[in-house]
Design an enzyme around this catalytic site. Structure first.
Site, PDB file in Angstrom:
ATOM      1  N   CYS A 245       0.867  -1.186   0.000  1.00 31.97           N
ATOM      2  CA  CYS A 245       0.000   0.000   0.000  1.00 31.97           C
ATOM      3  C   CYS A 245       0.896   1.225   0.000  1.00 31.97           C
ATOM      4  O   CYS A 245       1.697   1.403  -0.913  1.00 31.97           O
ATOM      5  CB  CYS A 245      -0.960  -0.021   1.179  1.00 31.97           C
ATOM      6  SG  CYS A 245      -0.167  -0.183   2.788  1.00 31.97           S
ATOM      7  N   ARG A 250      -2.089  -0.715   5.416  1.00 34.89           N
ATOM      8  CA  ARG A 250      -3.316  -1.259   4.836  1.00 34.89           C
ATOM      9  C   ARG A 250      -3.082  -2.657   4.260  1.00 34.89           C
ATOM     10  O   ARG A 250      -3.948  -3.527   4.314  1.00 34.89           O
ATOM     11  CB  ARG A 250      -3.833  -0.326   3.726  1.00 34.89           C
ATOM     12  CG  ARG A 250      -4.462   0.941   4.236  1.00 34.89           C
ATOM     13  CD  ARG A 250      -4.785   1.912   3.120  1.00 34.89           C
ATOM     14  NE  ARG A 250      -3.603   2.605   2.620  1.00 34.89           N
ATOM     15  CZ  ARG A 250      -3.620   3.557   1.677  1.00 34.89           C
ATOM     16  NH1 ARG A 250      -4.773   3.918   1.142  1.00 34.89           N
ATOM     17  NH2 ARG A 250      -2.513   4.151   1.294  1.00 34.89           N
TER      18      ARG A 250
END
Lengths: 289, 146
Positions: A245, A250
Site C-alpha cells: 500500500c 493497509r
C-alpha cells in the site's frame, strides 16, 4: 452477519467476537491490545483492561525506517505484561487496519498466540459497550523473543523486483486513485509523500476495505472474500503473493485476510510499499491515467 | 503582514510547552469535544459533500469549506465523516477558531507543519500527511484570494 465459525474461514480461531472479549476482560491469560491510526482514541476511552500498542512509538525503530528488534520487542512485551502463553487480542480503529498491522509485526517475532477482535473498535462502540479512560498497569514479565524473522511474511524492494520479473501476483490495496496514479485535484499537493504516482507493474487493485462490512467493521464471509480475490482477480491459494500500500499498514490487513481467512500460505507484506517504490530511482511503474 | 494569526500562535505556543504526551492528548481531546461548533452547517453543505471540499490525503474523510465574508476574509467550516477521527476533529477546531475572520495574508502563512507542533513529532507519517492536507486546504483558500 453469521457467527465467525459459520463464515467458512480457513483459520476461524484467529478471530474473536466482541462478546468473547467482553467475557474475557478479567482473564489473566488474555491481554487486550488497542492499536489505532488515531493516537487520541485510546486516551479518549478504551476497552477496560486494554493496553495500547502505538505503531510509531512501540513498533518502529526510532531512527531507521524499520521495525523494532528483539530487545525492544521483549521490553514491549514485558511492559504490557505478556508472556509466551498470553493470548493477545488486537483491536483498533479503521476496521482493524492498525490492529492487523500490529498483529503482523508480532508475527515477525513469532507470537502466534494472537487474535483480532472482529469489528474492532467500531463494533464495540456501536454495541454501546463500556469504555474507560483508566490506563491499566500489569506486572512486568520476562519475555524472551526470537530474532525478528523477515523471511516469511515480509518482502523487500529487491524481492519485489524479482517478483515482477517472475510475473508473480501483486496486490495493490490502496484506493483506486492511488493505484492509477491520478493526480490529486489541487495543484501543488504532494502526492502521498512520493515523487511518482501509479502502481507496481502487474499489480492488481483490490482496495483493502473491500474485505470488511462498512457498517460494523466485521470481516466479510469467506465466500464474499473469494468472490473478490479469486472470482474477480484470479488469485489462487497456492500463489506466491506480495501485497503493498503506502507504508505497509493497509496491506497488512489484506495480508491477514488472505493468510488467515482464506488460508493462502505464501503471502508477504511489502512494507516499503509506495513510499519506497514511488521514490526509488529507475524502478518500473505503471500508470493508468 | 508577516506573521500567522495571533490566536493560532498562542495555541502553538501552548502546545510547544507540552512535553508530556498524555497531557498533549488530553488537551487535544478537550479541543476535539468542541467539533460540533465548527461542523459545516446543513445550509452550506449536506452529506454527501462535494469532492472539491474533500481532503484527499486524510484517512478520516475530512472536508473543508472556506466561506467568503464581506470583509474578504473566510469563515472556515469542517466535517469529519469518521466518528473516530478525533485528531482531524481537534485540528479542525483549532483552525476554525483561530483562522476564521483573519486576513488572508496571515492565513496564507500558516504552514502545514503546525501539525507536528500540535500533535508531536511522533505522529505517524500517513496520519501527519492527512492532517497536513487539512491545513493545506485552508492555506490554499487564503492564498487563492491574494
Amino acid at each position: 452477519m453469521p457467527d465467525i465459525a459459520e463464515r467458512g474461514y480457513a483459520k476461524p480461531d484467529v478471530l474473536v467476537s466482541t462478546d468473547w472479549v467482553a467475557e474475557n476482560l478479567n482473564n489473566p491469560n488474555v491481554r487486550i491490545i488497542e492499536s489505532n491510526e488515531d493516537p487520541l482514541l485510546y486516551p479518549s476511552g478504551h476497552i477496560p483492561g486494554a493496553v495500547q500498542v502505538d505503531w510509531t512509538r512501540d513498533l518502529n525503530d526510532p531512527v531507521l525506517r524499520d521495525y523494532i528488534q528483539k530487545p525492544q520487542f521483549e521490553t514491549l512485551m514485558s511492559r504490557i505484561g505478556v508472556t509466551k502463553d498470553t493470548t493477545v487480542v488486537f483491536y483498533g480503529d479503521k476496521n482493524n487496519w492498525w490492529a492487523t498491522y500490529a498483529f503482523w509485526v508480532f508475527q515477525l517475532f513469532g507470537h502466534t498466540n494472537a487474535k483480532i477482535m472482529d469489528g474492532g473498535r467500531l463494533k464495540w462502540e456501536k454495541e454501546g459497550r463500556e469504555l474507560t479512560r483508566e490506563v491499566p498497569q500489569y506486572p512486568p514479565t520476562q519475555y524472551v523473543a526470537p530474532e525478528r524473522d523477515d523471511t516469511k511474511i515480509r518482502a523487500f524492494r529487491a524481492q519485489v523486483l524479482e517478483h515482477i520479473k517472475a510475473q508473480k501476483p501483486l496486490v495493490d490495496v490502496r484506493s483506486p486513485q492511488e493505484y492509477t496514479g491520478e493526480l490529486l485535484h489541487m495543484p501543488n499537493y504532494p502526492q502521498e509523500g512520493t515523487l511518482r504516482g501509479g502502481h507496481i507493474p502487474g499489480a492488481q487493485s483490490v482496495p483493502w476495505a473491500r474485505a470488511v462490512n462498512p457498517d460494523d467493521g466485521t470481516f466479510k464471509t469467506s465466500d464474499e472474500l473469494r468472490a473478490i480475490y479469486e472470482g474477480e482477480k484470479g488469485l489462487k491459494p497456492t500463489d506466491d503473493i506480495i501485497a503493498y500500500c503506502r507504508i505497509g499498514e493497509r496491506s497488512s490487513h489484506s495480508w491477514f485476510v488472505l493468510t488467515y481467512l482464506l488460508g493462502y500460505n505464501n503471502v508477504r507484506n511489502y512494507d516499503g510499499s509506495w513510499t519506497e517504490w514511488g521514490n526509488s530511482v529507475g524502478v518500473p511503474i505503471e500508470k493508468n491515467v | 503582514m508577516s506573521q500567522i494569526p495571533a490566536k493560532l500562535q498562542r495555541i502553538l505556543d501552548d502546545f510547544s510547552a507540552i512535553t508530556d504526551r498524555h497531557e498533549r492528548a488530553e488537551y487535544l481531546i478537550e479541543i476535539a469535544d468542541r467539533f460540533n461548533s465548527v461542523r459545516v452547517p446543513a445550509d452550506i453543505s449536506a452529506r454527501p459533500h462535494p469532492e472539491e471540499n474533500h481532503v484527499q490525503m486524510c484517512e478520516s474523510d475530512a472536508y473543508v469549506w472556506a466561506i467568503p465574508k464581506e470583509d474578504g476574509t473566510h469563515q472556515f467550516y469542517f466535517d469529519v465523516l469518521n466518528p473516530q477521527g478525533l485528531s482531524a476533529m481537534a485540528l479542525s477546531v483549532v483552525l476554525a477558531e483561530t483562522l476564521s475572520g483573519e486576513p488572508n495574508e496571515a492565513v496564507a502563512k500558516v504552514m502545514p507543519d503546525i501539525v507536528f507542533t500540535l500533535f508531536g513529532r511522533e505522529v505517524a507519517m500517513g496520519k501527519g500527511q492527512g492532517l497536513m492536507g487539512i491545513v493545506n486546504m485552508v492555506q490554499y483558500a487564503a492564498k487563492s484570494k491574494l
